[in-house]
Scaffold this active site. Structure first.
Site, PDB file in Angstrom:
ATOM      1  N   GLY A  28       7.707   5.026   7.759  1.00 53.93           N
ATOM      2  CA  GLY A  28       6.888   6.225   7.950  1.00 53.93           C
ATOM      3  C   GLY A  28       7.261   6.902   9.248  1.00 53.93           C
ATOM      4  O   GLY A  28       8.371   6.722   9.770  1.00 53.93           O
TER       5      GLY A  28
ATOM      6  N   LYS B 121       0.849  -1.203   0.000  1.00 56.51           N
ATOM      7  CA  LYS B 121       0.000   0.000   0.000  1.00 56.51           C
ATOM      8  C   LYS B 121       0.878   1.244   0.000  1.00 56.51           C
ATOM      9  O   LYS B 121       1.531   1.557   0.987  1.00 56.51           O
ATOM     10  CB  LYS B 121      -0.919   0.049   1.226  1.00 56.51           C
ATOM     11  CG  LYS B 121      -1.995   1.134   1.041  1.00 56.51           C
ATOM     12  CD  LYS B 121      -2.662   1.564   2.330  1.00 56.51           C
ATOM     13  CE  LYS B 121      -1.887   2.575   3.109  1.00 56.51           C
ATOM     14  NZ  LYS B 121      -1.622   3.859   2.417  1.00 56.51           N
TER      15      LYS B 121
ATOM     16  N   CYS C  63      14.250  10.553   5.844  1.00 53.50           N
ATOM     17  CA  CYS C  63      14.323  10.119   7.249  1.00 53.50           C
ATOM     18  C   CYS C  63      15.728  10.309   7.822  1.00 53.50           C
ATOM     19  O   CYS C  63      15.879  10.540   9.014  1.00 53.50           O
ATOM     20  CB  CYS C  63      13.862   8.676   7.384  1.00 53.50           C
ATOM     21  SG  CYS C  63      14.722   7.581   6.253  1.00 53.50           S
TER      22      CYS C  63
ATOM     23  N   GLU D 288      11.329  15.941  14.586  1.00 56.32           N
ATOM     24  CA  GLU D 288      11.605  15.780  13.158  1.00 56.32           C
ATOM     25  C   GLU D 288      10.710  16.744  12.370  1.00 56.32           C
ATOM     26  O   GLU D 288       9.492  16.646  12.424  1.00 56.32           O
ATOM     27  CB  GLU D 288      11.310  14.335  12.732  1.00 56.32           C
ATOM     28  CG  GLU D 288      11.671  14.072  11.289  1.00 56.32           C
ATOM     29  CD  GLU D 288      11.446  12.618  10.875  1.00 56.32           C
ATOM     30  OE1 GLU D 288      10.425  12.034  11.272  1.00 56.32           O
ATOM     31  OE2 GLU D 288      12.308  12.079  10.134  1.00 56.32           O
TER      32      GLU D 288
ATOM     33  N   GLU E 186      10.754   1.179   9.902  1.00 53.46           N
ATOM     34  CA  GLU E 186      11.808   2.148   9.601  1.00 53.46           C
ATOM     35  C   GLU E 186      11.173   3.516   9.786  1.00 53.46           C
ATOM     36  O   GLU E 186      10.296   3.900   9.014  1.00 53.46           O
ATOM     37  CB  GLU E 186      12.329   1.909   8.181  1.00 53.46           C
ATOM     38  CG  GLU E 186      13.702   2.521   7.969  1.00 53.46           C
ATOM     39  CD  GLU E 186      13.622   3.954   7.480  1.00 53.46           C
ATOM     40  OE1 GLU E 186      13.707   4.860   8.334  1.00 53.46           O
ATOM     41  OE2 GLU E 186      13.455   4.151   6.284  1.00 53.46           O
TER      42      GLU E 186
ATOM     43  N   THR F 235       7.411   7.992  13.222  1.00 55.39           N
ATOM     44  CA  THR F 235       7.552   7.242  14.468  1.00 55.39           C
ATOM     45  C   THR F 235       6.195   7.076  15.143  1.00 55.39           C
ATOM     46  O   THR F 235       5.871   6.002  15.669  1.00 55.39           O
ATOM     47  CB  THR F 235       8.563   7.951  15.392  1.00 55.39           C
ATOM     48  OG1 THR F 235       9.855   7.833  14.785  1.00 55.39           O
ATOM     49  CG2 THR F 235       8.612   7.327  16.776  1.00 55.39           C
ATOM     50  N   GLU F 236       5.379   8.113  15.062  1.00 59.73           N
ATOM     51  CA  GLU F 236       4.052   8.072  15.695  1.00 59.73           C
ATOM     52  C   GLU F 236       3.214   6.917  15.115  1.00 59.73           C
ATOM     53  O   GLU F 236       2.649   6.097  15.863  1.00 59.73           O
ATOM     54  CB  GLU F 236       3.387   9.422  15.420  1.00 59.73           C
ATOM     55  CG  GLU F 236       2.033   9.596  16.026  1.00 59.73           C
ATOM     56  CD  GLU F 236       1.301  10.760  15.357  1.00 59.73           C
ATOM     57  OE1 GLU F 236       1.923  11.516  14.568  1.00 59.73           O
ATOM     58  OE2 GLU F 236       0.093  10.875  15.610  1.00 59.73           O
ATOM     59  N   ILE F 237       3.145   6.831  13.789  1.00 60.73           N
ATOM     60  CA  ILE F 237       2.339   5.766  13.162  1.00 60.73           C
ATOM     61  C   ILE F 237       3.030   4.409  13.343  1.00 60.73           C
ATOM     62  O   ILE F 237       2.371   3.381  13.525  1.00 60.73           O
ATOM     63  CB  ILE F 237       2.086   6.076  11.668  1.00 60.73           C
ATOM     64  CG1 ILE F 237       1.328   7.405  11.510  1.00 60.73           C
ATOM     65  CG2 ILE F 237       1.306   4.942  10.996  1.00 60.73           C
ATOM     66  CD1 ILE F 237      -0.071   7.432  12.083  1.00 60.73           C
TER      67      ILE F 237
HETATM   68  P1  ADP Z   1       4.256  10.534   7.044  1.00 56.01           P
HETATM   69  O1  ADP Z   1       4.271  11.177   8.395  1.00 56.01           O
HETATM   70  O2  ADP Z   1       5.576  10.350   6.433  1.00 56.01           O
HETATM   71  O3  ADP Z   1       3.164  11.026   6.151  1.00 56.01           O
HETATM   72  P2  ADP Z   1       2.807   8.288   7.975  1.00 56.01           P
HETATM   73  O4  ADP Z   1       3.521   7.544   9.018  1.00 56.01           O
HETATM   74  O5  ADP Z   1       1.646   9.146   8.338  1.00 56.01           O
HETATM   75  O6  ADP Z   1       3.930   9.067   7.242  1.00 56.01           O
HETATM   76  O7  ADP Z   1       2.333   7.358   6.783  1.00 56.01           O
HETATM   77  C1  ADP Z   1       3.157   6.421   6.164  1.00 56.01           C
HETATM   78  C2  ADP Z   1       2.293   5.320   5.630  1.00 56.01           C
HETATM   79  O8  ADP Z   1       1.548   4.755   6.697  1.00 56.01           O
HETATM   80  C3  ADP Z   1       1.266   5.750   4.582  1.00 56.01           C
HETATM   81  O9  ADP Z   1       1.165   4.742   3.590  1.00 56.01           O
HETATM   82  C4  ADP Z   1      -0.020   5.830   5.386  1.00 56.01           C
HETATM   83  O10 ADP Z   1      -1.166   5.602   4.593  1.00 56.01           O
HETATM   84  C5  ADP Z   1       0.167   4.694   6.369  1.00 56.01           C
HETATM   85  N1  ADP Z   1      -0.608   4.814   7.619  1.00 56.01           N
HETATM   86  C6  ADP Z   1      -0.985   5.938   8.259  1.00 56.01           C
HETATM   87  N2  ADP Z   1      -1.692   5.636   9.363  1.00 56.01           N
HETATM   88  C7  ADP Z   1      -1.779   4.293   9.434  1.00 56.01           C
HETATM   89  C8  ADP Z   1      -2.382   3.357  10.344  1.00 56.01           C
HETATM   90  N3  ADP Z   1      -3.053   3.770  11.425  1.00 56.01           N
HETATM   91  N4  ADP Z   1      -2.259   2.036  10.094  1.00 56.01           N
HETATM   92  C9  ADP Z   1      -1.593   1.608   9.015  1.00 56.01           C
HETATM   93  N5  ADP Z   1      -1.005   2.426   8.119  1.00 56.01           N
HETATM   94  C10 ADP Z   1      -1.090   3.760   8.319  1.00 56.01           C
END
Ligand code: ADP
Length: 502
Positions: free
Chosen positions: A253, A200, A309, A406, A275, A255-257
């Site tokens: 993506g 995805k 990153c 960041e 990562e 750190t929070e997610i």
């Molecule tokens: P950034 O801060 O770099 O935009 P995110 O961490 O928000 O990165 O998103 C990176 C990826 O994680 C994207 O493909 C996003 O759709 C996906 N994503 C965001 N939230 C969730 C979640 N709760 N569960 C699974 N995937 C997620």
């Protein structure tokens, strides 16, 4: 740059790119382009103009389930693992060759969708994606197990060995900063290990992943081995993370997610590779060639508009050379021409989205309010796209948000230090641990600092050198596990110990 700076207009798209952008919103599942079960779509936005230029599917729960079922079936019936490894290896090489054949179109689409300069996507992103597939393809025929002897049994009483088997179905969730590199960094090792997968891409940048899906059947992959679905993270991404038929999650993506995904994957005890973010220090000792190092430090933060990153977002320069170095970085910043992604003169494109633009401008504001001084930049050049000027901040303190968090934009904070112990302590004073660089000709100081810095990658006299043959990942809250190299393929495997009484 100042408030009045204007950037040029985005040149016209090529016919091939326009055609790819006009595709009907569909998902690539089980080797076919399929309609979603609902009619929700998301916009493709060109960050150089802020305009909508296409739509793609926001996958429903049923869509995600269908993609996972296709990958599950393709794994369980052995249509992928049952093939001779050399046949699987050839298909991965073929996919790389097909991307290369369409390299110019991929570079343009990446530039239009993400905002990065097409010149850079063509020179770096697309060749790196192709290289990742070729490198990982080789592991298909080289992964193996081990034979070992039980320590407590008489020699010859047992035949014991360790098989390395594929982990199963991998769900791979990637961000928007390097869409093609991230997609191939995920799919290549999974395929080499014998996994099937659902990829995805990020909702901000799904165009090149969909174009990649066009090539999967031509490369010869059996249906369901590679499935590519688009959609929002908190819905489609979350469904993948919790899905009982997914065995392994690979995520890049924030750190929070990443933390949220790790939590949500726990119920089904999935294997997880993360990562995540960074706040990487660039440590400059007093003996360096200041002009050359300033150019390196500028590239470390301004490349990809700082949306990297491993961006070198904290400069620590020795007191003796601090002023000269910062002058040099400011001078080098002038060479990072801000402009739309398809203008060949552009070296730094817009940020990926309106949201990211607002976030970065807010950090600059927070820094100013907390007492930081702006050496250069700090503004958003006036244009309809999401542009931010290369920005350097000094007079910062360790507790300021611009030093701790960041920013993911072209913003660097610079601080002075007096001795090595002090700079090691300050450089490590962060919850992140992805990367760091040390700049010196003093061999002893170099090795001492490389040992002291708590980061998954430490560079000496360079920054951002990343290669498929070398493991990559984070210490502390920058991640879990390693990607690339042997370790990156092994992360898609399970070990099975077989013990046979003779
Ligand atoms: P950034 O801060 O770099 O935009 P995110 O961490 O928000 O990165 O998103 C990176 C990826 O994680 C994207 O493909 C996003 O759709 C996906 N994503 C965001 N939230 C969730 C979640 N709760 N569960 C699974 N995937 C997620």
């Amino acid at each position: 740059m100042n408030e009045m700076t204007r950037v040029s207009a985005q040149p016209a798209y090529s016919d091939a790119a326009s055609k790819a952008l006009a595709r009907a919103p569909k998902l690539f599942i089980g080797g076919e382009w399929v309609e979603s079960t609902h009619d929700r779509t998301l916009p493709v936005i060109d960050p150089s103009t802020g305009r909508e230029i296409g739509r793609f599917v926001d996958a429903s729960d049923a869509d995600v389930d269908r993609a996972v079922a296709a990958a599950r079936q393709a794994f369980d019936d052995g249509r992928w693992t049952g093939l001779p490894p050399i046949v699987r290896e050839s298909m991965i090489h073929k996919l790389a060759d097909l991307i290369e054949r369409h390299a110019d179109e991929f570079a343009e689409l990446e530039a239009i969708d993400n905002g990065k300069p097409k010149t850079i996507a063509a020179a770096l992103d697309i060749p790196a994606a192709v290289g990742m597939l070729h490198y990982m393809a080789g592991w298909t025929t080289k992964l193996g197990g081990e034979t070992m002897a039980p320590m407590a049994a008489p020699n010859g009483a047992f035949h014991a060995y360790v098989r390395r088997e594929p982990a199963g179905v991998a769900a791979q969730i990637v961000p928007w900063n390097f869409p093609m590199i991230m997609a191939t960094l995920k799919i290549a090792p999974a395929l080499a290990a014998g996994c099937t997968l659902v990829l995805k891409p990020a909702e901000q940048t799904s165009v090149t992943a969909l174009r990649l899906a066009d090539l999967v059947n031509e490369a010869g992959f059996p249906a369901g081995v590679i499935n590519i679905i688009t959609g929002n993270g908190h819905t489609a991404g979350d469904r993948l993370v919790r899905h009982p038929d997914v065995d392994k999650i690979a995520f890049t993506g924030s750190t929070e997610i990443g933390k949220l995904i790790n939590k949500n994957a726990t119920d089904t005890l999935k294997r997880v590779t993360l990562e995540l973010g960074g706040k990487s220090p660039v440590v400059v000792l007093p003996d360096v060639d200041v002009a050359a190092t300033a150019g390196g430090a500028a590239s470390a933060i301004f490349f990809n508009a700082g949306q990297v990153c491993v961006a070198g977002s904290r400069i620590y320069a020795h007191r003796d050379i601090f002023d000269k170095l910062i002058e040099g970085v400011a001078e080098a910043a002038k060479g990072w021409t801000v402009g739309p992604s398809l203008d060949p003169a552009t070296r730094m494109g817009p940020l990926v989205s309106d949201e990211q633009h607002a976030r970065v401008m807010d950090y600059i504001d927070q820094g100013k309010k907390a007492g930081a001084s702006i050496v250069t930049g700090g503004d958003a050049p006036s244009h309809e796209g999401y542009f931010v000027s290369p920005t350097i901040m000094v007079d910062v303190k360790p507790e300021m948000s611009v030093v701790r968090e960041e920013i993911f934009g072209p913003v660097v904070v610079a601080q002075r230090f007096d001795d090595l112990d002090e700079v090691a302590r300050e450089a490590n004073n962060t919850s992140y641990g992805l990367a760091a660089s040390v700049w010196t000709r003093d061999v002893s100081a170099m090795h001492k600092m490389c040992a002291e810095l708590k980061a998954g990658t430490v560079w000496g006299n360079c920054h951002m050198m990343i290669d498929p043959a070398l493991p990559f990942g984070g210490f502390k809250q920058s991640g879990l596990g390693r990607e690339q190299a042997r370790q990156g393929v092994e992360a898609y495997t399970e070990l099975k110990t077989v013990i046979i009484a003779l």
